[in-house]
Motif scaffolding. Structure first.
Motif, PDB file in Angstrom:
ATOM      1  N   UNK A 227     -57.407  68.844  51.935  1.00  0.00           N
ATOM      2  CA  UNK A 227     -59.331  68.982  52.739  1.00  0.00           C
ATOM      3  C   UNK A 227     -59.139  67.657  52.030  1.00  0.00           C
ATOM      4  N   UNK A 228     -58.442  67.120  51.272  1.00  0.00           N
ATOM      5  CA  UNK A 228     -59.127  65.545  51.836  1.00  0.00           C
ATOM      6  C   UNK A 228     -57.983  65.107  52.855  1.00  0.00           C
ATOM      7  N   UNK A 229     -57.142  65.073  52.447  1.00  0.00           N
ATOM      8  CA  UNK A 229     -55.732  64.797  53.247  1.00  0.00           C
ATOM      9  C   UNK A 229     -56.103  64.897  54.443  1.00  0.00           C
ATOM     10  N   UNK A 230     -56.803  66.297  54.434  1.00  0.00           N
ATOM     11  CA  UNK A 230     -56.746  66.716  56.794  1.00  0.00           C
ATOM     12  C   UNK A 230     -58.085  65.830  56.772  1.00  0.00           C
ATOM     13  N   UNK A 231     -59.107  65.716  55.715  1.00  0.00           N
ATOM     14  CA  UNK A 231     -59.987  65.252  56.220  1.00  0.00           C
ATOM     15  C   UNK A 231     -59.639  63.575  56.881  1.00  0.00           C
ATOM     16  N   UNK A 232     -58.901  62.733  55.984  1.00  0.00           N
ATOM     17  CA  UNK A 232     -58.692  61.524  56.597  1.00  0.00           C
ATOM     18  C   UNK A 232     -58.088  61.619  57.557  1.00  0.00           C
ATOM     19  N   UNK A 233     -56.979  62.733  58.261  1.00  0.00           N
ATOM     20  CA  UNK A 233     -55.900  62.852  59.659  1.00  0.00           C
ATOM     21  C   UNK A 233     -57.751  62.754  60.451  1.00  0.00           C
ATOM     22  N   UNK A 234     -58.522  63.429  59.916  1.00  0.00           N
ATOM     23  CA  UNK A 234     -59.653  63.487  61.311  1.00  0.00           C
ATOM     24  C   UNK A 234     -60.671  62.596  61.797  1.00  0.00           C
ATOM     25  N   UNK A 235     -60.360  61.382  60.106  1.00  0.00           N
ATOM     26  CA  UNK A 235     -61.215  60.749  60.919  1.00  0.00           C
ATOM     27  C   UNK A 235     -60.413  59.500  61.657  1.00  0.00           C
ATOM     28  N   UNK A 236     -59.618  59.799  61.396  1.00  0.00           N
ATOM     29  CA  UNK A 236     -57.705  58.651  61.599  1.00  0.00           C
ATOM     30  C   UNK A 236     -58.450  59.138  63.430  1.00  0.00           C
ATOM     31  N   UNK A 237     -58.423  60.441  63.993  1.00  0.00           N
ATOM     32  CA  UNK A 237     -57.744  61.104  65.224  1.00  0.00           C
ATOM     33  C   UNK A 237     -59.298  60.832  65.630  1.00  0.00           C
ATOM     34  N   UNK A 238     -60.293  60.862  65.300  1.00  0.00           N
ATOM     35  CA  UNK A 238     -61.956  60.293  65.861  1.00  0.00           C
ATOM     36  C   UNK A 238     -61.907  59.254  65.920  1.00  0.00           C
ATOM     37  N   UNK A 239     -61.244  58.226  65.726  1.00  0.00           N
ATOM     38  CA  UNK A 239     -61.412  56.622  65.411  1.00  0.00           C
ATOM     39  C   UNK A 239     -60.585  56.146  66.479  1.00  0.00           C
ATOM     40  N   UNK A 240     -59.166  57.292  67.034  1.00  0.00           N
ATOM     41  CA  UNK A 240     -58.445  57.440  68.294  1.00  0.00           C
ATOM     42  C   UNK A 240     -59.206  57.560  69.243  1.00  0.00           C
ATOM     43  N   UNK A 241     -60.037  58.626  69.753  1.00  0.00           N
ATOM     44  CA  UNK A 241     -61.202  59.100  70.894  1.00  0.00           C
ATOM     45  C   UNK A 241     -62.147  57.682  70.921  1.00  0.00           C
TER      46      UNK A 241
END
Length: 346
Positions: A227-241
């Motif tokens: 959950x923690x790793x996936x959340x950080x990955x999602x945050x990285x994609x949000x920054x890209x967005x």
């Protein structure tokens, strides 16, 4: 003595001013949506298998993106004002200077701003709903309970900041799918699947050692770690967005306002279109478009389009209706020049 800025330097200065504001405005909109989420309402609807109701409970309204619309308006007006200020002085036959102003209430300016902002926000909201629908359906079909399914969509509250992190709010449909696939790779725990995750550019590399250790020992990753790793990955994609939207919208607003600023002067008879030329300027970057590099320096009359090597007619960089292959990530702009000799003869 102050240095006289080149056209490129002036344009880069405008981008440096407005791009961060647009990025912050998008993040502000997403934070507003996240902060108003009541998890219990979403869970209750999912318990009744009311996915549509769960999506409505997220309150994904266009009003949440008013900060983004306002930032685009400011960038658009800022670009128009700068374009007029940079125009060389025009004079009447009697020698008096021609008064040149940027008119933000001009019909063309108002129409572009209204239609562009409305279309952008509508597309963001609708794409959000599709991404969330897919994530909710996938979670429930996988057998996850309503609470877990909801949290994977809206993210978890960080106890330190009090803000939600992770989830798919703010991501495109494609990015939401990347998050789902990444979670699957981590959950399966197979070496080849974990290796696939380690190839993802937007992952949080601080967890690479944890994943490499799991590959070596064969032990599955704990659910909390996934959950923690996936959340950080999602945050990285949000920054890209956010970065993508800020870049694209800044360049479109600045390029369009410059074109409209010159058209306003032409429509008012202060200068003739045949005496205005525009030149394509390519901005060097790490992964340049070969077509745009080839177009660098191409000069045409104001009322003529630039021609890309693939045959695409482009009125100006980031012009409405131009295919995405010529706009997404593009940092090109164009210079406008007035033929003073021709104007004096006129």
């Amino acid at each position: 003595m102050l240095k006289r800025l080149s056209p490129r330097e002036r344009f880069e200065q405008l981008v440096a001013t407005w791009e961060p504001l647009l990025r912050a405005a998008f993040i502000e909109a997403i934070d507003d949506i996240r902060s108003n989420i009541v998890l219990r309402r979403i869970v209750e609807r999912l318990e009744r298998a009311d996915i549509a109701g769960a999506i409505r409970a997220l309150n994904l309204e266009e009003a949440a993106f008013r900060p983004l619309e306002e930032a685009i308006r400011q960038a658009f007006n800022g670009g128009g004002i700068a374009a007029v200020e940079q125009m060389p002085q025009l004079r009447e036959p009697d020698g008096h200077q021609v008064v040149v102003r940027w008119d933000a209430r001009n019909l063309a300016a108002e129409n572009w701003l209204r239609e562009h902002s409305a279309t952008l926000v509508t597309n963001i909201v609708e794409d959000q709903k599709v991404a969330i629908l897919s994530a909710l359906e996938e979670g429930l079909s996988r057998g996850d309970n309503p609470t877990k399914t909801a949290l994977q969509v809206v993210g978890r509250v960080n106890r330190v900041t009090g803000k939600r992190e992770g989830g798919v709010i703010g991501l495109t449909t494609a990015q939401a799918e990347y998050v789902a696939t990444a979670r699957q790779e981590l959950s399966l725990g197979e070496p080849d699947q974990l290796r696939n995750y380690l190839s993802r550019n937007r992952r949080d590399k601080r967890y690479d050692r944890t994943i490499l250790a799991a590959m070596k020992t064969g032990e599955p990753l704990p659910t909390e770690t996934i959950d923690r790793i996936t959340s950080r990955y999602a945050d990285g994609l949000l920054k890209l967005r956010a970065d993508t939207i800020a870049l694209h919208e800044t360049f479109e607003a600045l390029n369009t306002s410059k074109e409209i600023a010159f058209r306003q002067q032409i429509d008012k008879g202060r200068v003739q279109a045949q005496n205005v030329t525009k030149t394509w300027r390519h901005t060097p970057q790490e992964h340049p478009r070969a077509h745009h590099v080839a177009m660098n320096g191409q000069k045409v009359r104001f009322d003529q389009p630039f021609m890309a090597p693939d045959g695409t007619a482009i009125p100006y960089p980031h012009a409405p209706g131009v295919p995405a292959r010529h706009t997404l990530g593009c940092k090109c702009y164009c210079d406008f020049r007035i033929d003073f000799v021709a104007e004096l003869v006129r």
